[in-house]
Design an enzyme around this catalytic site. Structure first.
Site, short mmCIF file in Angstrom:
data_model
loop_
_atom_site.label_atom_id
_atom_site.label_comp_id
_atom_site.label_asym_id
_atom_site.label_seq_id
_atom_site.Cartn_x
_atom_site.Cartn_y
_atom_site.Cartn_z
CB VAL A 198 -8.18 80.64 -0.24
CG1 VAL A 198 -7.89 79.49 -1.43
CG2 VAL A 198 -8.43 80.18 0.98
CG ASP A 199 -5.15 84.61 3.66
OD1 ASP A 199 -4.45 85.56 2.99
OD2 ASP A 199 -4.39 83.70 4.20
CG HIS A 224 -4.30 76.42 -4.16
ND1 HIS A 224 -3.27 75.84 -3.10
CD2 HIS A 224 -3.37 75.82 -5.28
CE1 HIS A 224 -2.44 75.07 -3.68
NE2 HIS A 224 -2.58 74.96 -4.97
N GLY A 241 6.73 79.68 4.25
CA GLY A 241 5.66 79.28 4.86
C GLY A 241 4.91 78.38 4.34
CB THR A 242 4.32 76.35 1.27
OG1 THR A 242 4.00 75.39 0.63
CG2 THR A 242 5.69 76.83 0.26
CB SER A 243 4.28 71.64 4.25
OG SER A 243 3.08 71.33 3.31
N1 APR Z 1 5.89 81.42 9.92
C1 APR Z 1 6.65 80.58 8.66
N2 APR Z 1 6.02 79.47 8.21
C2 APR Z 1 5.25 78.57 9.12
C3 APR Z 1 4.92 79.41 10.31
C4 APR Z 1 5.14 80.52 10.66
N3 APR Z 1 4.86 81.14 11.88
N4 APR Z 1 4.05 78.22 10.91
C5 APR Z 1 3.92 77.09 10.22
N5 APR Z 1 4.96 77.40 9.14
C6 APR Z 1 5.09 76.36 8.14
C7 APR Z 1 5.12 75.07 8.56
O1 APR Z 1 6.33 74.56 8.90
C8 APR Z 1 4.75 74.46 7.12
O2 APR Z 1 5.81 74.04 6.36
O3 APR Z 1 4.03 76.48 7.12
C9 APR Z 1 3.86 75.45 6.32
C10 APR Z 1 2.35 75.14 6.26
O4 APR Z 1 2.22 74.07 5.52
P1 APR Z 1 0.85 73.42 5.16
O5 APR Z 1 -0.19 73.47 6.30
O6 APR Z 1 1.11 72.23 4.22
O7 APR Z 1 0.44 74.60 4.05
P2 APR Z 1 0.55 74.75 2.57
O8 APR Z 1 1.91 74.30 2.10
O9 APR Z 1 0.18 75.91 2.17
O10 APR Z 1 -0.41 74.02 1.94
C11 APR Z 1 -0.47 73.71 0.52
O11 APR Z 1 -2.55 72.27 0.66
O12 APR Z 1 -4.33 71.85 1.54
C12 APR Z 1 -4.02 72.41 0.71
O13 APR Z 1 -4.78 73.97 -0.89
C13 APR Z 1 -4.28 73.80 0.08
O14 APR Z 1 -2.96 75.64 -0.31
C14 APR Z 1 -3.14 74.72 0.28
C15 APR Z 1 -2.05 73.56 0.09
#
Ligand code: APR
Length: 230
Positions: free
Chosen positions: A89-90, A105, A171-173
């Site tokens: 959202v940034d 989102h 960078g998404t889980s």
């Molecule tokens: N570079 C790349 N990836 C990274 C880094 C980095 N420096 N640091 C952490 N990560 C990875 C982690 O390993 C993880 O896989 O970024 C991912 C973050 O995952 P989440 O915290 O689950 O974030 P995200 O997948 O964006 O969440 C999805 O969940 O809470 C809701 O709506 C919210 O948009 C969000 C959604």
């Protein structure tokens, strides 16, 4: 015609800009349970807490700067038609200079009416307070898609994924649907690069490349590889 490169980004791409990811090791998001601050139920229970929470996120996002990961995605526009589908959202992709960003989102820097969803306003300050209302007199909330809410831009994102010539995931889980399902809409032969220090749940395949690195080194590396091959 230029090839289309679609990028799905998550909190990890902004981590090295100083913005916390959602699923930290303690399972909390900046000390809160996600469902308390990012759901309609949380809003109904305690709107003041939710507003304060996003006011803080907004201030943090404004102070943060785009990093080398965001910038490498801008550089890819030299050779590709780049579409970024972000769960973030940034506004760091826009501030880095990316020209086509779909915010699945929602956006921190917008408010919207709690009653009339179509009444959306750019934020002129960092703060939404109880009592701030839309032009029809209803309380404003952050223009963010919370858990349990529809994702209006998903259809558009699916069409982008289905027409991608290259797909990057940064960078998404991949824990949150429907965003995580976007990968399934790519063509079977579409090369996929997964850039994340932790491997998200994606099956290996001949066209899947895992780059287990932080965004600030992994994205520039992949971008350079793609640009030199074009
Ligand atoms: N570079 C790349 N990836 C990274 C880094 C980095 N420096 N640091 C952490 N990560 C990875 C982690 O390993 C993880 O896989 O970024 C991912 C973050 O995952 P989440 O915290 O689950 O974030 P995200 O997948 O964006 O969440 C999805 O969940 O809470 C809701 O709506 C919210 O948009 C969000 C959604």
């Amino acid at each position: 015609m230029r090839e289309k490169l679609v990028v799905l980004t998550g909190a990890g791409i902004s981590a090295e800009s100083g913005l916390a990811t959602f699923r930290g090791s303690d399972g909390l998001w900046e000390g809160h349970r996600v469902e308390d601050v990012a759901s309609p139920e949380g809003w109904a229970r305690n709107p003041e807490l939710v507003l304060d929470f996003y006011n803080q996120r907004r201030q943090a996002a404004r102070l943060a700067q785009p990093n080398a990961g965001h910038l490498a995605l801008v550089a890819l526009e030299q050779a590709y038609d780049v579409v970024i589908v972000t769960q973030n959202v940034d506004d760091l992709h826009e501030r880095a200079g990316s020209s086509h960003v779909i915010h699945l989102h929602g956006k921190l820097m917008e408010s919207r009416s709690t009653r009339h969803e179509e009444l959306v306003y750019p934020m002129t300050s960092d703060v939404i307070q109880l009592g701030d209302v839309c032009e029809k007199g209803h309380q404003l909330r952050p223009n963010i898609v919370w858990f349990g809410e529809q994702v209006p831009l998903m259809e558009q994102a699916m069409q982008e994924a289905a027409t991608a010539d290259v797909f990057l995931v940064v960078g998404t889980s991949l824990q949150v649907y429907p965003a995580a399902s976007l990968l399934h809409y790519t063509r079977p032969d579409c090369p996929i690069y997964i850039i994340d220090p932790n491997q998200p749940p994606v099956s290996a395949g001949p066209n899947v490349h895992f780059v287990r690195e932080p965004a600030t080194t992994g994205v520039p590396r992949v971008a350079q590889e793609l640009l030199s091959g074009n």
